[in-house]
Design an enzyme around this catalytic site. Sequence first.
Site, PDB file in Angstrom:
ATOM      1  N   ASP A  69     -76.144 -63.380  64.336  1.00 34.28           N
ATOM      2  CA  ASP A  69     -74.772 -63.831  64.570  1.00 34.28           C
ATOM      3  C   ASP A  69     -74.511 -65.070  63.724  1.00 34.28           C
ATOM      4  O   ASP A  69     -75.195 -66.085  63.872  1.00 34.28           O
ATOM      5  CB  ASP A  69     -74.583 -64.144  66.053  1.00 34.28           C
ATOM      6  N   ASN A  96     -67.942 -64.225  54.153  1.00 33.39           N
ATOM      7  CA  ASN A  96     -67.022 -63.116  54.379  1.00 33.39           C
ATOM      8  C   ASN A  96     -66.892 -62.749  55.855  1.00 33.39           C
ATOM      9  O   ASN A  96     -65.874 -62.202  56.272  1.00 33.39           O
ATOM     10  CB  ASN A  96     -67.488 -61.892  53.585  1.00 33.39           C
ATOM     11  N   SER A 143     -60.775 -65.841  52.781  1.00 31.37           N
ATOM     12  CA  SER A 143     -59.735 -66.344  53.673  1.00 31.37           C
ATOM     13  C   SER A 143     -58.719 -65.230  53.900  1.00 31.37           C
ATOM     14  O   SER A 143     -59.092 -64.071  54.062  1.00 31.37           O
ATOM     15  CB  SER A 143     -59.091 -67.605  53.087  1.00 31.37           C
ATOM     16  N   SER A 144     -57.453 -65.543  53.915  1.00 30.43           N
ATOM     17  CA  SER A 144     -56.415 -64.546  54.144  1.00 30.43           C
ATOM     18  C   SER A 144     -55.065 -65.122  53.755  1.00 30.43           C
ATOM     19  O   SER A 144     -54.849 -66.334  53.851  1.00 30.43           O
ATOM     20  CB  SER A 144     -56.381 -64.141  55.624  1.00 30.43           C
ATOM     21  N   TYR A 158     -56.530 -66.382  64.273  1.00 26.88           N
ATOM     22  CA  TYR A 158     -56.905 -65.964  62.922  1.00 26.88           C
ATOM     23  C   TYR A 158     -56.302 -66.836  61.827  1.00 26.88           C
ATOM     24  O   TYR A 158     -57.020 -67.403  60.990  1.00 26.88           O
ATOM     25  CB  TYR A 158     -56.499 -64.503  62.724  1.00 26.88           C
ATOM     26  N   LYS A 162     -58.191 -69.478  59.160  1.00 28.75           N
ATOM     27  CA  LYS A 162     -58.193 -69.164  57.731  1.00 28.75           C
ATOM     28  C   LYS A 162     -57.573 -70.304  56.924  1.00 28.75           C
ATOM     29  O   LYS A 162     -57.991 -70.580  55.798  1.00 28.75           O
ATOM     30  CB  LYS A 162     -57.436 -67.853  57.484  1.00 28.75           C
TER      31      LYS A 162
END
Length: 259
Positions: A69, A96, A143-144, A158, A162
């Site tokens: 983990d 990732n 990231s996003s 989320y 990020k």
Amino acid sequence: MVLTTGLKGAHVLITGGTRGMGEAMVHKFLQEEANVSYCARTVTNTEYDDFYSTLAEGNTARAVGTAFDVASKDSLVKWVESSAERLGRIDVIIANASPMHMEGETEHWESSFAIDVMGFVELVKAATPYLEKSPQASIIVQSSFMGREFYRSPPAAYGPCKAAQLQHVQELSHFLGPKGIRVNAISPGPVLCKGGPWELYSKINPEWVEEQRLKIPLKRLGGPTEVANVAVFLASPLASFVSGTNMLVDGGIHVGTQF
């Protein structure tokens, strides 16, 4: 003239490397003849056996997985150290792994912070002494685009986590640059991966997914290999003067100018 990435023989660490965009990254780095150490919660170490047969003749690159983990600092540090010992050095790390929590309950915030934020922070800390010795050191975090802007979704863990990654990239690029270590982020937009959220959305609410697709200037969802291609570029000497960058891979759906 054939354009080469210069990654042959490089040693790459990838968290979350058994599915989706992480799996695609392992594939691409193996194709570039880089050796990969990857981790995930569940690893069989046979994930890529069939893929090896697709590699070019003479390509002996291999990927070795470890199950743990990423939220466990001790396990993460041990993995970095054992990977460095096995590979001989570390050239590239890619953070990732992500729980991808789109919910806003306390446990979702805690899990997202532990993996998206602290998993990235501790990975960098553990790997930096090895990266300092590499002639082509590169740090990449997945990231996003939701870390960059609001995507009309309810408050959730989320996006903010990020966004924290993107801020840390800026800090690290200035601090580690003098040591010859480049630091960059990749921010994917809607990407359709097997078992991923957009596949789930497509099953439970295809009308909504179609609405989102039409908002993308390229009028389609992305694929995991398209994100992996960017990771290979950022990791390679082709991007030798690229650092502190957030590379959007979103089909143009982002709003505004990125300064």
